[in-house]
Every structure is written in C-alpha cells, then in structure tokens.
Design a protein around this motif. Structure first.
Motif, PDB file in Angstrom:
ATOM      1  N   ARG A 145      13.254   6.650 -56.756  1.00  0.00           N
ATOM      2  CA  ARG A 145      12.476   5.451 -57.034  1.00  0.00           C
ATOM      3  C   ARG A 145      13.409   4.442 -57.675  1.00  0.00           C
ATOM      4  NH1 ARG A 145       7.184   5.447 -56.656  1.00  0.00           N
ATOM      5  NH2 ARG A 145       6.769   4.164 -58.498  1.00  0.00           N
ATOM      6  N   VAL A 146      13.383   3.230 -57.148  1.00  0.00           N
ATOM      7  CA  VAL A 146      14.352   2.203 -57.540  1.00  0.00           C
ATOM      8  C   VAL A 146      13.606   0.939 -57.949  1.00  0.00           C
ATOM      9  CG1 VAL A 146      16.317   0.811 -56.772  1.00  0.00           C
ATOM     10  CG2 VAL A 146      16.027   3.145 -55.895  1.00  0.00           C
ATOM     11  N   VAL A 147      14.022   0.366 -59.081  1.00  0.00           N
ATOM     12  CA  VAL A 147      13.519  -0.943 -59.475  1.00  0.00           C
ATOM     13  C   VAL A 147      14.524  -1.979 -58.985  1.00  0.00           C
ATOM     14  CG1 VAL A 147      12.765  -2.431 -61.360  1.00  0.00           C
ATOM     15  CG2 VAL A 147      12.430   0.032 -61.506  1.00  0.00           C
ATOM     16  N   THR A 148      14.041  -2.951 -58.238  1.00  0.00           N
ATOM     17  CA  THR A 148      14.918  -3.974 -57.673  1.00  0.00           C
ATOM     18  C   THR A 148      15.207  -5.069 -58.696  1.00  0.00           C
ATOM     19  OG1 THR A 148      13.160  -5.406 -56.838  1.00  0.00           O
ATOM     20  CG2 THR A 148      13.825  -3.536 -55.452  1.00  0.00           C
ATOM     21  N   ALA A 149      15.999  -6.046 -58.278  1.00  0.00           N
ATOM     22  CA  ALA A 149      16.434  -7.116 -59.171  1.00  0.00           C
ATOM     23  C   ALA A 149      15.306  -8.002 -59.654  1.00  0.00           C
ATOM     24  CB  ALA A 149      17.494  -7.965 -58.472  1.00  0.00           C
ATOM     25  N   VAL A 150      14.149  -7.991 -58.974  1.00  0.00           N
ATOM     26  CA  VAL A 150      13.010  -8.811 -59.392  1.00  0.00           C
ATOM     27  C   VAL A 150      11.913  -7.953 -60.021  1.00  0.00           C
ATOM     28  CG1 VAL A 150      13.461 -10.643 -57.743  1.00  0.00           C
ATOM     29  CG2 VAL A 150      12.007  -8.707 -57.073  1.00  0.00           C
ATOM     30  N   GLY A 151      12.216  -6.690 -60.304  1.00  0.00           N
ATOM     31  CA  GLY A 151      11.245  -5.826 -60.953  1.00  0.00           C
ATOM     32  C   GLY A 151      10.309  -5.102 -60.021  1.00  0.00           C
ATOM     33  N   GLN A 152      10.547  -5.137 -58.729  1.00  0.00           N
ATOM     34  CA  GLN A 152       9.711  -4.432 -57.766  1.00  0.00           C
ATOM     35  C   GLN A 152      10.107  -2.962 -57.705  1.00  0.00           C
ATOM     36  OE1 GLN A 152      10.243  -5.693 -53.725  1.00  0.00           O
ATOM     37  NE2 GLN A 152       8.515  -4.502 -52.933  1.00  0.00           N
ATOM     38  N   MET A 153       9.127  -2.066 -57.682  1.00  0.00           N
ATOM     39  CA  MET A 153       9.397  -0.645 -57.559  1.00  0.00           C
ATOM     40  C   MET A 153       9.322  -0.226 -56.095  1.00  0.00           C
ATOM     41  SD  MET A 153      10.085   2.251 -58.989  1.00  0.00           S
ATOM     42  CE  MET A 153       9.759   1.865 -60.714  1.00  0.00           C
ATOM     43  N   VAL A 154      10.389   0.413 -55.601  1.00  0.00           N
ATOM     44  CA  VAL A 154      10.398   0.878 -54.218  1.00  0.00           C
ATOM     45  C   VAL A 154      10.876   2.325 -54.188  1.00  0.00           C
ATOM     46  CG1 VAL A 154      10.842  -1.431 -53.289  1.00  0.00           C
ATOM     47  CG2 VAL A 154      12.763   0.090 -53.786  1.00  0.00           C
ATOM     48  N   THR A 155      10.488   3.024 -53.134  1.00  0.00           N
ATOM     49  CA  THR A 155      10.974   4.377 -52.878  1.00  0.00           C
ATOM     50  C   THR A 155      12.028   4.318 -51.786  1.00  0.00           C
ATOM     51  OG1 THR A 155       8.876   5.383 -53.513  1.00  0.00           O
ATOM     52  CG2 THR A 155      10.321   6.686 -52.110  1.00  0.00           C
ATOM     53  N   VAL A 156      13.091   5.099 -51.942  1.00  0.00           N
ATOM     54  CA  VAL A 156      14.136   5.139 -50.926  1.00  0.00           C
ATOM     55  C   VAL A 156      14.375   6.579 -50.500  1.00  0.00           C
ATOM     56  CG1 VAL A 156      15.278   3.042 -51.745  1.00  0.00           C
ATOM     57  CG2 VAL A 156      15.997   5.257 -52.645  1.00  0.00           C
ATOM     58  N   SER A 157      14.612   6.754 -49.213  1.00  0.00           N
ATOM     59  CA  SER A 157      14.929   8.057 -48.629  1.00  0.00           C
ATOM     60  C   SER A 157      15.465   7.794 -47.229  1.00  0.00           C
ATOM     61  CB  SER A 157      13.691   8.958 -48.565  1.00  0.00           C
ATOM     62  OG  SER A 157      12.758   8.443 -47.628  1.00  0.00           O
ATOM     63  N   ASN A 158      15.728   8.842 -46.489  1.00  0.00           N
ATOM     64  CA  ASN A 158      16.172   8.647 -45.106  1.00  0.00           C
ATOM     65  C   ASN A 158      15.093   8.002 -44.242  1.00  0.00           C
ATOM     66  OD1 ASN A 158      18.862   9.580 -45.087  1.00  0.00           O
ATOM     67  ND2 ASN A 158      18.164  11.711 -45.104  1.00  0.00           N
ATOM     68  N   ASP A 159      13.832   8.113 -44.660  1.00  0.00           N
ATOM     69  CA  ASP A 159      12.724   7.579 -43.877  1.00  0.00           C
ATOM     70  C   ASP A 159      12.131   6.298 -44.444  1.00  0.00           C
ATOM     71  OD1 ASP A 159      12.802   9.800 -42.085  1.00  0.00           O
ATOM     72  OD2 ASP A 159      11.726  10.987 -43.586  1.00  0.00           O
ATOM     73  N   THR A 160      12.342   6.031 -45.725  1.00  0.00           N
ATOM     74  CA  THR A 160      11.770   4.863 -46.388  1.00  0.00           C
ATOM     75  C   THR A 160      12.893   4.018 -46.970  1.00  0.00           C
ATOM     76  OG1 THR A 160       9.821   6.177 -46.980  1.00  0.00           O
ATOM     77  CG2 THR A 160      10.127   4.090 -48.136  1.00  0.00           C
ATOM     78  N   ASN A 161      12.960   2.759 -46.557  1.00  0.00           N
ATOM     79  CA  ASN A 161      14.066   1.876 -46.971  1.00  0.00           C
ATOM     80  C   ASN A 161      15.418   2.569 -46.777  1.00  0.00           C
ATOM     81  OD1 ASN A 161      12.434  -0.400 -47.973  1.00  0.00           O
ATOM     82  ND2 ASN A 161      11.816   1.023 -49.606  1.00  0.00           N
ATOM     83  N   PRO A 162      15.694   3.049 -45.568  1.00  0.00           N
ATOM     84  CA  PRO A 162      16.913   3.838 -45.349  1.00  0.00           C
ATOM     85  C   PRO A 162      18.203   3.072 -45.611  1.00  0.00           C
ATOM     86  CG  PRO A 162      15.875   3.278 -43.251  1.00  0.00           C
ATOM     87  CD  PRO A 162      14.896   2.916 -44.333  1.00  0.00           C
ATOM     88  N   ASP A 163      18.225   1.753 -45.375  1.00  0.00           N
ATOM     89  CA  ASP A 163      19.443   0.990 -45.648  1.00  0.00           C
ATOM     90  C   ASP A 163      19.779   0.987 -47.132  1.00  0.00           C
ATOM     91  OD1 ASP A 163      20.001   0.447 -43.053  1.00  0.00           O
ATOM     92  OD2 ASP A 163      19.412  -1.668 -43.102  1.00  0.00           O
ATOM     93  N   LEU A 164      18.752   0.777 -47.968  1.00  0.00           N
ATOM     94  CA  LEU A 164      18.987   0.810 -49.412  1.00  0.00           C
ATOM     95  C   LEU A 164      19.367   2.215 -49.860  1.00  0.00           C
ATOM     96  CD1 LEU A 164      19.025  -0.662 -52.102  1.00  0.00           C
ATOM     97  CD2 LEU A 164      16.553  -0.272 -52.294  1.00  0.00           C
ATOM     98  N   PHE A 165      18.750   3.230 -49.251  1.00  0.00           N
ATOM     99  CA  PHE A 165      19.111   4.611 -49.573  1.00  0.00           C
ATOM    100  C   PHE A 165      20.571   4.862 -49.232  1.00  0.00           C
ATOM    101  CE2 PHE A 165      18.659   9.325 -48.527  1.00  0.00           C
ATOM    102  CZ  PHE A 165      18.562   9.717 -49.851  1.00  0.00           C
ATOM    103  N   TRP A 166      21.025   4.333 -48.098  1.00  0.00           N
ATOM    104  CA  TRP A 166      22.450   4.445 -47.733  1.00  0.00           C
ATOM    105  C   TRP A 166      23.322   3.799 -48.804  1.00  0.00           C
ATOM    106  CZ3 TRP A 166      26.224   0.746 -46.868  1.00  0.00           C
ATOM    107  CH2 TRP A 166      27.408   1.189 -46.253  1.00  0.00           C
ATOM    108  N   GLY A 167      22.955   2.625 -49.268  1.00  0.00           N
ATOM    109  CA  GLY A 167      23.798   1.876 -50.184  1.00  0.00           C
ATOM    110  C   GLY A 167      23.847   2.424 -51.592  1.00  0.00           C
ATOM    111  N   ILE A 168      22.708   2.939 -52.081  1.00  0.00           N
ATOM    112  CA  ILE A 168      22.736   3.441 -53.457  1.00  0.00           C
ATOM    113  C   ILE A 168      23.590   4.693 -53.570  1.00  0.00           C
ATOM    114  CG2 ILE A 168      20.468   2.470 -54.010  1.00  0.00           C
ATOM    115  CD1 ILE A 168      19.416   5.397 -53.989  1.00  0.00           C
ATOM    116  N   ARG A 169      23.847   5.363 -52.455  1.00  0.00           N
ATOM    117  CA  ARG A 169      24.695   6.551 -52.477  1.00  0.00           C
ATOM    118  C   ARG A 169      26.152   6.139 -52.280  1.00  0.00           C
ATOM    119  NH1 ARG A 169      22.073  10.164 -48.020  1.00  0.00           N
ATOM    120  NH2 ARG A 169      21.680   8.093 -47.141  1.00  0.00           N
ATOM    121  N   GLY A 170      26.721   5.598 -53.352  1.00  0.00           N
ATOM    122  CA  GLY A 170      28.111   5.163 -53.351  1.00  0.00           C
ATOM    123  C   GLY A 170      28.318   3.825 -54.020  1.00  0.00           C
ATOM    124  N   ALA A 171      27.259   2.977 -54.023  1.00  0.00           N
ATOM    125  CA  ALA A 171      27.371   1.661 -54.655  1.00  0.00           C
ATOM    126  C   ALA A 171      26.073   1.297 -55.367  1.00  0.00           C
ATOM    127  CB  ALA A 171      27.723   0.603 -53.607  1.00  0.00           C
ATOM    128  N   GLY A 172      25.351   2.304 -55.839  1.00  0.00           N
ATOM    129  CA  GLY A 172      24.008   2.096 -56.352  1.00  0.00           C
ATOM    130  C   GLY A 172      23.909   1.215 -57.565  1.00  0.00           C
TER     131      GLY A 172
END
Length: 498
Positions: free
Chosen positions: A195-222
């Motif tokens: 679960r990730v809080v974005t820069a504007v305070g929005q809560m999102v879930t990331v995984s291979n199936d949900t917001n996969p691009d952000l999930f890719w990015g947080i694993r190395g540049a999170g």
C-alpha cells in the motif's frame, strides 16, 4: 520550494545528478499553525511535535549525523489514514518532507532538506505472519530484527539484510541485498503487494495486477515514487532447519594479499559463488595496525562448509570462531557480535558504496596499504572500515532483468567505505573524503561494469544518476516520476529527475 527541471533525457544521462534543496525561510508556511489546525482530524494516538519536545527527539533521531536533514516539526502517524493526511497537508501547503522508518539511511542528498517536516512512521510497526499462506505483512516502522523470530517460528525464512536495526521497507524499495540472495533472490523479489501513499496523499495498492507500472518502479527506486505504509512478502521454507555454519576469522595484515586472492577465486563466473555461501570481510584497525575481520557463512552442515571454504581455512587465520547459528540469531551473534555496535545512533558515518562483478586482488592489496597509511596518519579516523560483501546472486539472476527497476542483479560484490570520527568538523573529514573518492575510483576502474555503479541504498549522493539507477531503465523511471510525483515531493533520497 525549489524544483529542478530537466529539459531532456539525454541531458540526464550526460549530466551529474542535481538534487532539490529546501530551507525554511522567512515567509515560509508556519508548520505549527498548519499542523495543529483544528480542521485537521488526526487520530488520538498521532503525535505532533516540535524542536524542544521529547517526542520530537524520538521522531527525528538518526543513525548517522553526517550531513543530516533538519526539521521544524514532526508528525508521527498512528494510522495509515493519518499518513495520507500528513502528505496531503504537506502537498497543499508546499511543505517539503521526509518519511522515515528505521532512519538508517545515510545518503547525503537527505541533507538537502533543511527545516522541513519529519514524517516519522515508527508507530506503524505491525508484524503479521500468515503461516498457511506463507506470507509476512509489515508496516514501515518495522526493522529486520523485529521479524526474525515470528518468521522462523512459523517455519520460514526471508532474505533479510546484514543489520537488525535497518527498516525493512526502506531496504526493500532499494532492493534488499543479503546473504540469502543466492537461494531466494533480493528482498524486493519477495514483495507480493504494497500500500502506497502518493505525492498528493492518495492511497493506492500496487502489485503485479494492480498499478503494475508503479509496482515495477517502487522495486528499485521506491523512495522517489511514494511512501509505503504496508507491504506483504512471500516467505520461503527453512533450508537446513535455518542453521548457518558460521566462521568468524581474523587475518593479520601480512596475509591481506593471500586473503584477497582466495576471495576472488570464488568468482570464476557470475554464478561460481555457491548459492548457500556468503562472506563479509572488513579492513579494520586493531589498535596497532590494519587487519581483516571476516565472516563466512554457509546454510548447510559444518562438514560441507569445511570443504567449500577450505582455501580460506588453509590461510590459517590468527583467530577463528567456528559454530552453528540459527537464522534468527545470526545477525546478532555472527560477525563478532558487532550488530549492536553497528546499530548505535547519533554517530558520524560518512559512507560510499560501489558494486562490482569482479574483485581485482592487486587493487585491494593496494587499498589495504592506503587504508593502513590513513590509520597511521589520522588516529581520529581509526574507526573507519572498508567492507566487502560477497553475496551469491543465482536466484537474483534468475529473475528477468526487466521485471523490476533494480539494475544491478549481476553484482557479485557490494563494497562499503565507512568513514567515521567522533565530532562534526573534525580535521579527519577532508582526508577521509579524498581517500574515499580515490578508493571508489580505483575499485570502479576494475569492477567489470566499465565505471562506477552503486546500489541505491549504499549511494553517497555525489554519483551520476545512471550510476545508481542504470542507463537502460532511466527513461521508464522518469515517466513514472512524471506520472506519480510531477511536483517532486519525494525529492530528497537519491532523486530522480522529473
């Protein structure tokens, strides 16, 4: 607030990294008035503190005090929604902030924040093991030492780092290297969802199936893309009942060349270091001269380990402690029991990192002499160590290169230059910097990468951006940064350009 605008990606690849810096000045938002406004509905256990408060000290104390960030206020959220509220309030009022869990980070870019907001996540320290599913879920205030017993007691292991005091989620978003990388891969490879809080305070879930691009990015540049408030990891069954065959050894200065020759001999190809074997070696000062402190560990029987590391044992170390240590006790008891000392806070630690594919023995023999000369000339710097982590990478390499943002899966060695002294402004700081930069350049020249590369969690802060995040993945990371943090709120931890 200062924002850095990069005109084009080619410039990013050619230019040195520029980090936004922020200092509260006259006319800047009044943090006390904003944070204590009664229109903000904080939960009852969330703490707002300011310089001079006891809670403020607890919320901002750091592992290293070298070039640190400073704060005008701190929020210690007790709930996930309060994290979102804090970031939303910061965004709406142009207040720069840093979110911290273990506060073990030491990159000097963190010090570009002066007089901002500390977002202390230590209260979000839940640990939950689902034995049937084989998963671990933790909050951002959880350290490696907090999960060892719960995971082990459920019959599992996890590729943790080398110090018990490091925050799990902070390590994960960089990669999470460790002694079990050969068996299980990187810590980020075990991440199922977050679960990730974005820069504007929005809560999102990331995984291979949900917001996969952000999930890719947080694993190395999170650290550049959001703030994790929860993460779920896949656990792995115990190997050898979780027992390590551990060897703490000391080699005198006269044997340094022979030791480096043997260490390098385990790297005959990227997968030659056995998957169950790991080694951490440190050039250190022993009150009269330099020496090598080494821990070799094997996830298997001592008979097997004796055969595998026979070339090391044949060097006849001046000291050896050979024993079996269970995985949850390994961090505290192996490596001469130095974990407690290494976790002491409020110390000056000026650190540089380098990745290598190779270990050039002539280079390290020369470095051993240079460090010895430094010890002799600068007694105040005799706490300085040069650490070589030789961690296996078979399971890391088995993951497709483009699966995550982390770029250095083929690294065989991670090297840390840890310069330390007693007081800020000590005369040893300048010669320490010169020696650190020289050693880093020498190692990089024979690293096998054709230049400097560094694991983001080990970065000093003066590297070029492609030396941290890799040239091939930068364009995708820049697009993610623009999509998820166009105003550069997450701009103080080895920042990506927008």
């Amino acid at each position: 607030m200062l924002y850095i605008h990069i005109l084009s990606l080619p410039c990013v690849l050619r230019c040195s990294r520029a980090a936004a810096s922020w200092t509260q000045e006259d006319g800047a938002p009044n943090l006390r008035a904003i944070l204590t406004n009664t229109s903000i509905k904080w939960s009852s256990n969330t703490k707002i503190s300011f310089p001079g408060d006891g809670d403020f000290i607890n919320a901002t104390t750091r592992w290293t005090v070298f070039r640190p960030p400073t704060y005008q206020a701190a929020v210690s959220p007790a709930t996930e929604p309060d994290v979102s509220t804090a970031i939303r309030v910061a965004s709406e009022n142009s207040i720069p902030f840093l979110g911290t869990g273990g506060r073990h980070g030491y990159g000097t870019t963190l010090g570009n924040l002066q007089g901002g907001l500390a977002l202390d996540l230590s209260k979000l320290n839940s640990v939950s093991v689902d034995k049937d599913a084989g998963t671990l879920t933790v909050g951002p205030g959880v350290h490696f030492g907090d999960v060892l017993d719960p995971v082990f007691n459920a019959g599992y292991m996890l590729p943790t780092g080398s110090c018990s005091c490091v925050g799990i989620l902070g390590a994960t978003v960089g990669a999470g290297i460790g002694r079990l990388s050969g068996l299980y891969g990187l810590l980020l490879d075990q991440l199922i969802s977050a679960r990730v809080v974005t820069a504007v305070g929005q809560m999102v879930t990331v995984s291979n199936d949900t917001n996969p691009d952000l999930f890719w990015g947080i694993r190395g540049a999170g650290a550049n893309l959001g703030l994790l408030t929860s993460a779920t990891f896949q656990l792995s069954p115990l190997v050898n009942n979780g027992d390590f065959s551990s060897y703490d050894m000391i080699f005198p200065a006269a044997k340094n060349g022979s030791y480096f020759d043997v260490l390098a001999s385990f790297n005959d190809g990227s997968s030659a270091f056995p998957a169950k074997l790991s080694a951490a070696s440190a050039i250190s000062y022993n009150s009269t001269t330099g020496e090598i402190l080494a821990n070799w560990a094997y996830v298997g029987s001592q008979d097997e380990a004796d055969l595998i590391i026979k070339p090391v044992l044949d060097l006849d170390p001046s000291y050896i402690d050979r024993r079996v240590i269970s995985w949850p006790r390994f961090t505290a008891e192996a490596q001469f029991g130095l974990d407690a000392a290494l976790c002491e806070v409020n110390k000056t630690n000026d650190i540089y990192g380098i990745n290598t594919k190779n270990l050039d023995t002539a280079t390290f023999t020369s470095i051993f002499k240079q460090v010895g000369d430094y010890y002799a000339q600068w007694p105040d710097g005799q706490g300085t160590t040069i650490t070589l982590e030789a961690f296996p990478n078979q399971a890391s390499l088995a993951v497709p290169e483009d699966a995550t943002a982390y770029p250095w899966r083929d690294a065989q060695y991670n090297i840390l230059l840890q310069f330390t002294w007693e007081a800020s402004g000590n005369t040893v700081e300048e010669p320490s910097t010169r020696l650190a930069q020289s050693i880093r350049e020498q190692i990089a020249s024979s690293s096998g990468y054709g230049g400097l590369t560094v694991y983001v969690n080990y970065a000093h802060g003066d590297e070029q951006i492609e030396e941290i995040y890799g040239r091939d993945k930068l364009s995708r990371l820049v697009e993610l940064k623009r999509a998820w943090d166009s105003n550069n709120a997450f701009s103080f931890n080895n920042p990506l350009p927008t």
